[in-house]
Scaffold this active site. Structure first.
Site, PDB file in Angstrom:
ATOM      1  N   LYS A  53      -4.517 -14.631  -1.517  1.00 21.97           N
ATOM      2  CA  LYS A  53      -3.192 -14.039  -1.791  1.00 21.97           C
ATOM      3  C   LYS A  53      -2.600 -13.447  -0.511  1.00 21.97           C
ATOM      4  CE  LYS A  53      -2.962  -9.624  -3.439  1.00 21.97           C
ATOM      5  NZ  LYS A  53      -2.067  -8.735  -2.695  1.00 21.97           N
ATOM      6  N   ASN A  54      -3.419 -12.700   0.226  1.00 23.05           N
ATOM      7  CA  ASN A  54      -2.890 -11.992   1.388  1.00 23.05           C
ATOM      8  C   ASN A  54      -2.614 -12.906   2.574  1.00 23.05           C
ATOM      9  OD1 ASN A  54      -2.906  -9.679  -0.061  1.00 23.05           O
ATOM     10  ND2 ASN A  54      -4.626  -8.710   0.999  1.00 23.05           N
TER      11      ASN A  54
ATOM     12  N   ARG B 230       4.671  -4.777  -1.908  1.00 24.09           N
ATOM     13  CA  ARG B 230       4.836  -4.302  -0.538  1.00 24.09           C
ATOM     14  C   ARG B 230       5.031  -5.469   0.425  1.00 24.09           C
ATOM     15  NH1 ARG B 230       4.056  -0.091   3.048  1.00 24.09           N
ATOM     16  NH2 ARG B 230       2.937  -0.680   4.930  1.00 24.09           N
TER      17      ARG B 230
ATOM     18  N   CYS C 282       1.111  -1.542  -4.582  1.00 21.22           N
ATOM     19  CA  CYS C 282       0.111  -0.668  -5.179  1.00 21.22           C
ATOM     20  C   CYS C 282       0.303   0.776  -4.724  1.00 21.22           C
ATOM     21  CB  CYS C 282      -1.288  -1.107  -4.742  1.00 21.22           C
ATOM     22  SG  CYS C 282      -1.993  -2.368  -5.784  1.00 21.22           S
TER      23      CYS C 282
ATOM     24  N   ARG D 210       1.888   4.665   2.596  1.00 24.47           N
ATOM     25  CA  ARG D 210       2.193   3.327   3.089  1.00 24.47           C
ATOM     26  C   ARG D 210       3.564   3.213   3.766  1.00 24.47           C
ATOM     27  NH1 ARG D 210      -0.349  -1.206  -0.892  1.00 24.47           N
ATOM     28  NH2 ARG D 210      -0.767  -2.221   1.057  1.00 24.47           N
ATOM     29  N   PRO D 211       3.747   3.903   4.887  1.00 23.67           N
ATOM     30  CA  PRO D 211       5.020   3.804   5.590  1.00 23.67           C
ATOM     31  C   PRO D 211       5.201   2.436   6.271  1.00 23.67           C
ATOM     32  CG  PRO D 211       3.468   5.140   6.834  1.00 23.67           C
ATOM     33  CD  PRO D 211       2.793   4.791   5.561  1.00 23.67           C
TER      34      PRO D 211
ATOM     35  N   ASP E 125       6.793   2.355   9.442  1.00 24.65           N
ATOM     36  CA  ASP E 125       7.266   2.708  10.780  1.00 24.65           C
ATOM     37  C   ASP E 125       6.795   1.728  11.857  1.00 24.65           C
ATOM     38  OD1 ASP E 125       4.733   3.833  10.018  1.00 24.65           O
ATOM     39  OD2 ASP E 125       4.714   4.995  11.865  1.00 24.65           O
ATOM     40  N   LEU E 126       5.569   1.212  11.725  1.00 22.00           N
ATOM     41  CA  LEU E 126       5.050   0.325  12.773  1.00 22.00           C
ATOM     42  C   LEU E 126       5.792  -1.017  12.778  1.00 22.00           C
ATOM     43  CD1 LEU E 126       1.235   1.058  12.251  1.00 22.00           C
ATOM     44  CD2 LEU E 126       2.755   2.039  13.969  1.00 22.00           C
TER      45      LEU E 126
ATOM     46  N   ASP F 198     -10.077  -3.141   0.628  1.00 18.76           N
ATOM     47  CA  ASP F 198      -9.821  -3.830  -0.642  1.00 18.76           C
ATOM     48  C   ASP F 198     -11.098  -4.093  -1.441  1.00 18.76           C
ATOM     49  OD1 ASP F 198      -7.146  -3.783  -0.173  1.00 18.76           O
ATOM     50  OD2 ASP F 198      -6.928  -5.905   0.313  1.00 18.76           O
TER      51      ASP F 198
ATOM     52  N   VAL G 297      -8.850   3.857   5.708  1.00 20.33           N
ATOM     53  CA  VAL G 297      -7.618   3.061   5.903  1.00 20.33           C
ATOM     54  C   VAL G 297      -6.439   3.631   5.121  1.00 20.33           C
ATOM     55  CG1 VAL G 297      -6.596   0.755   5.742  1.00 20.33           C
ATOM     56  CG2 VAL G 297      -8.998   0.999   6.400  1.00 20.33           C
TER      57      VAL G 297
ATOM     58  N   ARG H 144      -1.811  -9.300 -10.409  1.00 21.09           N
ATOM     59  CA  ARG H 144      -1.177  -9.393  -9.092  1.00 21.09           C
ATOM     60  C   ARG H 144      -2.107 -10.088  -8.098  1.00 21.09           C
ATOM     61  NH1 ARG H 144       0.213  -4.160  -6.544  1.00 21.09           N
ATOM     62  NH2 ARG H 144       0.886  -5.730  -5.066  1.00 21.09           N
TER      63      ARG H 144
HETATM   64  C1  UD1 Z   1      -2.641  -5.361   3.878  1.00 27.47           C
HETATM   65  C2  UD1 Z   1      -3.106  -6.019   2.604  1.00 27.47           C
HETATM   66  C3  UD1 Z   1      -3.814  -5.009   1.716  1.00 27.47           C
HETATM   67  C4  UD1 Z   1      -4.936  -4.317   2.486  1.00 27.47           C
HETATM   68  C5  UD1 Z   1      -4.436  -3.760   3.808  1.00 27.47           C
HETATM   69  C6  UD1 Z   1      -5.542  -3.196   4.692  1.00 27.47           C
HETATM   70  C7  UD1 Z   1      -1.456  -7.766   2.290  1.00 27.47           C
HETATM   71  C8  UD1 Z   1      -0.330  -8.292   1.482  1.00 27.47           C
HETATM   72  N1  UD1 Z   1      -1.957  -6.572   1.925  1.00 27.47           N
HETATM   73  O1  UD1 Z   1      -1.705  -4.362   3.492  1.00 27.47           O
HETATM   74  O2  UD1 Z   1      -4.340  -5.705   0.590  1.00 27.47           O
HETATM   75  O3  UD1 Z   1      -5.440  -3.257   1.705  1.00 27.47           O
HETATM   76  O4  UD1 Z   1      -3.761  -4.800   4.550  1.00 27.47           O
HETATM   77  O5  UD1 Z   1      -6.516  -4.158   4.905  1.00 27.47           O
HETATM   78  O6  UD1 Z   1      -1.934  -8.404   3.198  1.00 27.47           O
HETATM   79  N2  UD1 Z   1       0.630   1.994   8.164  1.00 27.47           N
HETATM   80  C9  UD1 Z   1       1.476   2.865   8.784  1.00 27.47           C
HETATM   81  N3  UD1 Z   1       2.684   2.406   9.222  1.00 27.47           N
HETATM   82  C10 UD1 Z   1       3.060   1.099   9.062  1.00 27.47           C
HETATM   83  C11 UD1 Z   1       2.160   0.212   8.440  1.00 27.47           C
HETATM   84  C12 UD1 Z   1       0.952   0.695   7.998  1.00 27.47           C
HETATM   85  O7  UD1 Z   1       1.166   4.053   8.939  1.00 27.47           O
HETATM   86  O8  UD1 Z   1       4.159   0.737   9.496  1.00 27.47           O
HETATM   87  C13 UD1 Z   1      -0.674   2.503   7.660  1.00 27.47           C
HETATM   88  C14 UD1 Z   1      -0.782   2.382   6.136  1.00 27.47           C
HETATM   89  O9  UD1 Z   1      -0.154   3.454   5.471  1.00 27.47           O
HETATM   90  C15 UD1 Z   1      -2.269   2.346   5.931  1.00 27.47           C
HETATM   91  C16 UD1 Z   1      -2.759   1.600   7.182  1.00 27.47           C
HETATM   92  O10 UD1 Z   1      -1.706   1.664   8.134  1.00 27.47           O
HETATM   93  O11 UD1 Z   1      -2.793   3.642   5.924  1.00 27.47           O
HETATM   94  C17 UD1 Z   1      -3.121   0.152   6.914  1.00 27.47           C
HETATM   95  O12 UD1 Z   1      -2.009  -0.531   6.403  1.00 27.47           O
HETATM   96  P1  UD1 Z   1      -1.718  -2.066   6.705  1.00 27.47           P
HETATM   97  O13 UD1 Z   1      -2.808  -2.625   7.543  1.00 27.47           O
HETATM   98  O14 UD1 Z   1      -0.334  -2.177   7.214  1.00 27.47           O
HETATM   99  O15 UD1 Z   1      -1.796  -2.682   5.259  1.00 27.47           O
HETATM  100  P2  UD1 Z   1      -0.778  -3.670   4.581  1.00 27.47           P
HETATM  101  O16 UD1 Z   1      -0.328  -4.701   5.558  1.00 27.47           O
HETATM  102  O17 UD1 Z   1       0.229  -2.906   3.826  1.00 27.47           O
END
Ligand code: UD1
Length: 421
Positions: free
Chosen positions: A22-23, A94, A118, A123-124, A126-127, A309, A331, A401
């Site tokens: 899925k991811n 997301r 979820c 889950r911001p 900003d990056l 996950d 994480v 999902r």
């Molecule tokens: C993806 C996966 C999700 C998995 C996660 C971590 C998909 C569709 N989803 O989610 O299943 O649990 O990777 O392996 O692939 N963060 C920030 N700012 C940002 C982006 C992220 O602070 O702009 C933080 C998040 O809040 C979190 C951490 O970084 O604490 C990891 O998030 P991220 O790696 O971005 O996960 P996703 O891509 O959302």
């Protein structure tokens, strides 16, 4: 309201096929928005998140066709228009935010609602936004919608504060059609990112370094269509491995499992006493357990560390293991909502911020419980498979999902599970 009923089940035994990831499929579908030809994508799992992404692509003007039986998705974004997906659709997952990079790169502007998904912490994004800004995008937040524009994105050096999976993917996609070279430092290393890069390269992108912490993207003028097969879902595979250990005596073989992507999960299960064998054959992996697993400490980390996950599923295993295991979730904040439900089944779990101390008990007791997110749902199934009596799991839509026909696949392994409603 639909729910899963799980009666006291024998240890799981038999063979099951793992579906496509899925991811990996979600960002690859978003990336297809940049192609000026038809993309035929194989092994796309029939999941509600995938159907939401399909609707999002259509609402931006792309044509899609999905065949559930062959699990083939066709996306044709040759004639893309300038549209906006509505909040209700975008907020469902997301991963909808992954259209930002491709549409900005292809059209020079995009308007999209802030994402949902979820409920596992803040889950911001900003990056993602910092990355787009580094490539020259103007970004504004207007009444809950992100508006981004750039006459032409320009390659740049981007260093991520944290190796975010989604931000790495979004920036790679934005850079694909940008002018010049982008170097992304402190990238996430997840196999789904490598799969996205392999797909993009197969349709004409110039990307190197996928799977390392520095990815280089040389912008190209356009991308073609093509044909691609998605990697196996390592989290679905890991969930079946964990389910096989819910009760002593499990004996399960997985088809289409990529062992290279499962190393941290396999290592932890071996440490806890499971016997795992890699067999010759198309992704064949077998797991057996004779006794209750021994508790171990588990700490989630970005890949190749132990996947967040899989945290909930391992909490279910710790709940029925011998001894005490300490779980640390690094994480996401607030990813222990399943613990309260497991406690209702008799699990002994104490939580302090990002740490959970789990003292294994011999038997959990089935009762009504609620899945609060996707992996929490999977974990409750595993707890139910290790429990006495009947467990009723509500909130099944969360499971749908990310797991295709999980009830059917588990029945194939001997579980007494049925879906009602
Ligand atoms: C993806 C996966 C999700 C998995 C996660 C971590 C998909 C569709 N989803 O989610 O299943 O649990 O990777 O392996 O692939 N963060 C920030 N700012 C940002 C982006 C992220 O602070 O702009 C933080 C998040 O809040 C979190 C951490 O970084 O604490 C990891 O998030 P991220 O790696 O971005 O996960 P996703 O891509 O959302």
């Amino acid at each position: 309201m639909s729910r899963l009923i799980i009666e006291e089940s024998p240890p799981l035994a038999g063979r099951v096929r793992v579906g496509g990831s899925k991811n990996a499929a979600l960002p690859i579908m978003a990336a297809a928005l940049m192609a000026r030809g038809k993309c035929v994508i194989h092994d796309v799992p029939a999941l509600s998140d995938i159907f939401v992404m399909q609707n999002i692509i259509e609402s931006y003007g792309g044509a899609t066709e999905y065949d559930c039986k062959s699990e083939r998705m066709i996306i044709d974004a040759s004639e893309l228009g300038r549209h906006t997906a509505d909040y209700e659709l975008i907020s469902k997952i997301r991963a909808s935010f992954l259209i930002l990079g491709p549409l900005l790169s292809r059209l020079g502007e995009v308007k999209t609602a802030m994402p949902g998904g979820c409920a596992i912490g803040g889950r911001p994004v900003d990056l993602h936004l910092k990355g787009m800004a580094a490539l020259g995008a103007q970004i504004g937040l207007n009444h809950g919608y992100i508006e981004a524009s750039a006459a032409k994105l320009r390659g740049a050096e981007v260093h991520l504060d944290f190796p975010s999976v989604g931000a790495t993917e979004n920036i790679i996609m934005a850079a694909t059609l940008a002018k010049g070279r982008t170097i992304i430092g402190n990238c996430a290393l997840e196999p789904e990112i490598t799969d996205l890069c392999n797909f993009l390269v197969s349709i004409g992108a110039d990307i190197s370094g996928a799977g390392t912490d520095t990815i280089t993207v040389n912008g190209v003028d356009s991308l073609n269509g093509g044909e691609y097969r998605i990697i196996p879902d390592r989290i679905e595979a890991g969930t079946f491995l964990a389910a096989a250990c819910a009760r002593p005596g499990g004996d399960v073989s997985l088809e289409n499992a990529d062992t290279a992507h499962l190393r941290p999960v396999i290592a932890k299960l071996r440490e806890m006493g499971a016997q795992i064998e890699e067999k010759s054959g198309p992704g064949l992996l077998s797991i057996k357990t004779d006794d209750r697993l021994k508790a171990a400490d588990v700490k989630t980390l970005p890949y190749p560390g132990f996947p967040t996950d899989m945290q909930a599923q391992f909490m279910a295993l710790l709940a029925v293991s011998t001894g005490r295991g300490v779980m640390t979730e690094t994480v996401f904040e607030n990813r222990y909502m399943h613990a309260a439900e497991m406690s209702r089944m008799g699990a002994c779990i104490k939580i302090d911020s990002r740490t959970a101390v789990v003292d294994g008990v011999r038997n959990l007791a089935g009762c009504p419980v609620k899945a609060t997110d996707l992996r929490a749902g999977a974990a409750l199934i595993i707890a139910a498979l290790g429990a006495d009596g009947v467990t009723e799991i509500f909130g099944v839509h969360h499971l749908e999902r990310g797991y295709d026909r999980i009830d059917e696949k588990l029945r194939q392994l001997g579980a007494r599970i049925i879906k009602i409603g």
